[in-house]
Design a protein around this motif. Structure first.
Motif, short mmCIF file in Angstrom:
data_model
loop_
_atom_site.label_atom_id
_atom_site.label_comp_id
_atom_site.label_asym_id
_atom_site.label_seq_id
_atom_site.Cartn_x
_atom_site.Cartn_y
_atom_site.Cartn_z
N ARG A 1 0.85 1.69 32.52
CA ARG A 1 1.13 0.85 31.35
C ARG A 1 0.06 1.07 30.29
NH1 ARG A 1 -0.55 -4.87 31.75
NH2 ARG A 1 1.41 -5.36 30.71
N SER B 1 -0.98 0.10 25.78
CA SER B 1 -0.63 -0.72 24.62
C SER B 1 -0.61 0.15 23.36
CB SER B 1 -1.63 -1.88 24.46
OG SER B 1 -2.85 -1.35 23.99
N TRP C 1 2.45 -4.22 24.59
CA TRP C 1 2.29 -3.50 25.86
C TRP C 1 3.58 -2.77 26.24
CZ3 TRP C 1 -1.85 -2.39 28.82
CH2 TRP C 1 -3.04 -3.05 28.49
N GLU D 1 5.36 -0.67 29.58
CA GLU D 1 5.24 -0.52 31.04
C GLU D 1 5.27 0.96 31.43
OE1 GLU D 1 4.56 -3.10 33.00
OE2 GLU D 1 4.58 -4.26 31.14
N ASP E 1 -5.20 0.47 24.78
CA ASP E 1 -5.39 0.23 26.22
C ASP E 1 -4.55 1.22 27.01
OD1 ASP E 1 -6.64 -2.67 26.02
OD2 ASP E 1 -4.82 -2.68 24.78
#
Ligand code: ZN
Length: 892
Positions: A586, A588, A597, A599, A647
């Motif tokens: 996952r 972001s 976000w 997955e 992220d």
């Protein structure tokens, strides 16, 4: 019709035998005992049609089909022979001949009109004749609309009105294409209804509207009739080893994609059934009959079936009517001396079957099963069974249905009215007041569920305010409300409920079909008054929700792997040569200033790839494909302008895996389960538009398997050289998908290290008397139940799937969880039973067993599934697990 006395010698009947019929007078068919000779003259035309064989042989049964009250046959109505070219029972009539005959009759008869209600996958017409008196035809629409009031306005339909309404019989034939006698009987029956003169038929047609559907499955019938007709010489051969008796794989039972159409009435996944459901709900017949064939050694069966297996959602009155109708079949068959039985087999449990589906719609479904000759003649234990004889019984049952319809008319109409009158009362008493289905997690799947329910006249509403049920949130405008207080209350209950208790532990077919589990949608059972959040009534639900968030991209698009048709979209990009990648983790992205976000399993679709001479696409193609996919596949795209993520992994890093265009082979042919293979063929080709080569299993060792990177083994046996070829291909780098029936094969060929769990049924049934053994053994079988599979969603084959996935399981062989770390992709949870029957001992064994495994074998991959992931085409949730294996098998 002119009587040709030259054919009379076929008849061996003596005059005194006719009195047998006189001793069994039926309520509506009284044989005129004083006029035997005129009876003979009346019976003759039809009898000739039925039993004169094309090869000049006399058939062994007497010519004794009483058609009382028939004074003559209208010579303007063409006989089957005049249009088709052969007498019924002397050849197998092929679909275009059936259609030609129905057309010819409709053209000349004022009792008959013809409708084309659907087209099969192979482009054949599905037809039905509407047969009734000319007076009724003149006000047919009025009759139909008045009939709909029995449900829609049931409170206000009086007994006096019912007294003057015709009854509607939907008589359907040969849904299993190789159970062919029904269709032949339908042809004779149409001739009889159109041409017979005399008070009995004329009175009946005044009181009855017959929807006469001669072939429920024209593609299957075509396969079968083509086979038998072309494997027969000048004289019929009854030897069951003869080629005519042994159809080539896959046989004619099923439809084009090898589906059993007599399991599709409730879920309506195929065009044949969808057309029929439209007819059914447009007319709401009071009786529906379903003519089949069974084993040669049997006789003739008509319902009632096994009483302990009656579905408890069907009102008792329906079974009483079934009994009442049975009297007429008994009388009709007694009269011609045919043997038959009731109650000992078959059942009225599963509403996906033509004989049970009507029962949950205020109608009465009746199953007929005739011992099958398959070919024109067949050796049986008690002599030779002739096709013509089987046709004759089906014809007799058609006539007795007509007689029952006339005699029980007001009872049948009242049954339907009361069925619907009761629905609001039952809803009032039921603890659940509404089902609420979320669109949030699986929009397309929820919409497909909504469409399915709407095909059955279920009313769905918008959710007008946010709601929480059992801790799960449902957002206004993002969920459907299905109140139980509506006409189809019983049907809604029967398809939405989970069933865990049963009167009987044996089932003719599956024990459950809970639709929200099959669609893997979030849903809740609301137990208080539902009116305060019920919004507008929904019109026909359309699939939607495709969107390109952020508009035209300058760098790449992201496609989350959550929508049902995402695999179809992915195939578009791969086919075009776009170098798409799947995100293994996952991450972001900042979208419109917001951190969003994504997955694992998200697909990255770049606008540019490496400039190689082989490059086949440009950015413009990618934009176009994204638009097409959003529009047609209802998939979601997000445009991003950078590969750098705040992220998680970046879009081009090592936590992505590049994907390859799947080139798929599917094992087919003798030894392979056609039903299992057909479900996957249909899924890939029909629904997801992904080409698949059907590989004949007997040619594997001679085929160049290196053309394929994915081969699907649907279950079944292989000869050694073909097995060896498949094992070698796998170890050389192929991705083998082994479906439930192929797990043992993969295990014994050292492709999967997995251990079978043993189960000692014998020790459990030790000491039981002989006559209880079958049932006791059967109680440990799983004919079809729903369990929870806990999915490792970090595994590529688990991407996009909910951790708890409902799956449909058939079969009693379970496997230990694999010892090698990472191979246990899906294990049955600790309390796996969601709905359906399983014995306590088997349930205990199932807990923690392997349901999906993924392993490496040499350079290749083997992914094994123990469940029927695309069962009957309506298991939209678990189908995604199979498609993951197709696309992501190289990502682990
Ligand atoms: Zn059948």
């Amino acid at each position: 019709m002119e009587v040709d006395l030259n054919h009379w010698p076929i008849c061996t009947r003596e005059p005194e035998q006719v009195s047998i019929a006189r001793t069994h007078p039926s309520r509506s068919m009284i044989v005129d005992s004083g006029k035997f000779l005129s009876l003979v003259a009346r019976l003759l035309p039809l009898a000739i049609l039925i039993i004169r064989p094309s090869f000049g042989q006399a058939l062994p049964f007497p010519l004794d089909m009483p058609l009382p009250g028939v004074t003559s046959y209208d010579p303007k109505i063409p006989t089957p022979e005049e249009i088709i070219g052969h007498e019924i029972g002397t050849r197998h009539t092929v679909p275009y001949q059936v259609e030609a005959y129905f057309n010819a009759i409709a053209a000349v008869s004022d009792r008959v009109t013809l409708n084309i209600y659907a087209q099969s996958y192979e482009g054949r017409n599905l037809i039905h004749a509407i047969v009734t008196s000319p007076t009724n035809h003149a006000r047919l629409e009025e009759i139909r609309e008045a009939n709909l009031r029995l449900a829609d306005d049931s409170e206000n339909v009086t007994d006096a009105e019912i007294e003057n309404m015709p009854v509607v019989l939907y008589q359907g034939y040969s849904v299993h294409g190789n159970e062919a006698s029904g269709t032949e009987a339908a042809i004779l029956y149409l001739y009889h209804l159109a041409a017979a003169r005399g008070p009995v038929v004329e009175d009946a047609l005044d009181q009855i509207v017959v929807i006469l559907d001669p072939m429920f499955n024209p593609d299957g019938r075509d396969r079968f009739t083509d086979w038998v007709n072309r494997n027969r010489g000048a004289v019929a051969v009854s030897d069951t080893q003869d080629r005519e008796h042994n159809e080539a794989w896959p046989g004619g039972r099923t439809n084009h994609y090898w589906f059993d159409l007599n399991r599709d009435w409730m879920v309506g996944q195929h065009p044949e059934s969808r057309g029929r459901l439209k007819t059914f709900h447009a007319w709401r017949p009071h009786v529906l009959t379903d003519h089949h064939e069974m084993g040669t050694g049997s006789t003739f069966f008509f319902q009632p079936g096994i009483p302990s297996r009656n579905n408890p959602n069907t009102p008792e009155r329906t079974f009483e009517l079934t009994d009442a109708i049975a009297q007429f079949h008994a009388e009709g068959l007694d009269r011609i001396g045919s043997q038959y039985y009731t109650r000992e087999s078959f059942d009225d449990f599963f509403y996906g079957k033509g004989s049970a589906f009507p029962d949950i719609n205020g109608s009465v479904g009746i199953l007929f099963e005739q011992a099958s000759s398959r070919a024109l003649e067949r050796d049986a234990n008690d002599g030779v069974l002739h096709y013509a004889f089987t046709v004759r019984n089906q014809f007799a049952a058609s006539l007795s249905t007509l007689a029952a319809g006339a005699a029980l008319r007001t009872r049948l109409l009242t049954n339907q009215r009361d069925f619907y009158r009761e629905s609001l009362v039952l809803a009032d008493k039921h603890p659940i007041k509404a089902y609420v289905v979320s669109l949030d997690r699986g929009r397309t799947r929820a919409q497909k569920l909504a469409q399915l329910l709407q095909r059955h006249r279920v009313e769905l509403y918008e959710l007008s305010r946010d709601l929480s049920i059992d801790g799960r949130a449902y957002m206004a405008g993002e969920a459907y409300v299905i109140p139980l207080a509506q006409r189809q209350m019983r049907l809604i209950k029967s398809v939405m409920e989970r069933t865990l208790t049963y009167q009987d532990s044996l089932f003719y077919d599956v024990s459950t079909w809970t639709l929200p589990l099959a669609h893997d949608v979030d849903y809740g059972e609301y137990r208080r008054n539902a009116t305060n959040f019920k919004g507008d009534l929904l019109g026909d639900v359309k699939l939607d929700g495709g969107e390109i968030v952020g508009g035209r991209s300058s760098y790449a698009y992201l496609m989350p792997w959550n929508r049902y048709f995402a695999p179809r979209s992915l195939y578009r990009f791969l086919k075009a040569g776009v170098p798409v990648r799947v995100m293994m983790d996952r991450f972001s992205v900042v979208l419109n200033g917001n951190l969003t976000w994504f997955e694992s399993g998200t697909i990255v679709i770049p606008l540019k790839g490496r400039d190689t001479p082989l490059k086949t696409y440009d950015a413009e193609n990618v934009h176009e494909l994204v638009e097409q996919a959003a529009e047609n596949d209802h998939t979601l795209f997000y445009s991003v302008s950078s590969g750098l993520t705040p992220d998680g992994p970046d879009l081009g890093g090592s936590s992505t895996s590049s994907l390859t265009l799947p080139v798929i082979g599917l094992l087919t042919g003798r030894g392979i389960s056609s039903g299992n293979a057909g479900e996957l063929w249909h899924l890939l080709s029909e629904r997801f538009r992904i080409p698949v080569s059907l590989l004949d299993v007997s040619r594997l060792s001679r085929n160049d398997l290196s053309k394929y990177n994915v081969i699907v083994h649907p279950g079944g046996s292989l000869d050694d050289p073909d097995s060896e070829a498949l094992v070698k291909w796998t170890k050389d780098g192929g991705s083998l998908i082994a479906m439930s029936g192929a797990i043992n094969w993969a295990q014994s060929n050292d492709l999967l290290e997995i251990e079978s769990k043993s189960f000692d049924t014998d020790s459990l049934i030790q000491g039981l008397p002989y006559n209880q053994l079958d049932e006791a053994r059967g109680a440990h079988r799983i004919g079809g139940s729903i369990f929870t599979l806990s999915i490792d969603t970090t595994h590529p084959v688990g991407f996009g799937i909910n951790h708890s996935l409902p799956v449909f399981h058939i079969g009693s062989q379970f496997y230990e969880a694999p010892e090698t770390p990472g191979q246990g992709l899906g294990l049955y949870s600790d309390q796996p039973l969601l709905s359906g029957y399983i014995s306590d001992d088997k349930l205990e064994q199932l807990e923690g067993s392997a349901g999906a495994v993924a392993a490496r074998a040499g350079k290749g991959r083997v992914i094994g599934f123990m469940d029927r992931l695309s069962f009957r085409a309506y298991w939209h949730g678990s189908q995604r697990l199979f498609l993951n294996a197709v696309f992501f098998s190289r990502a682990f």
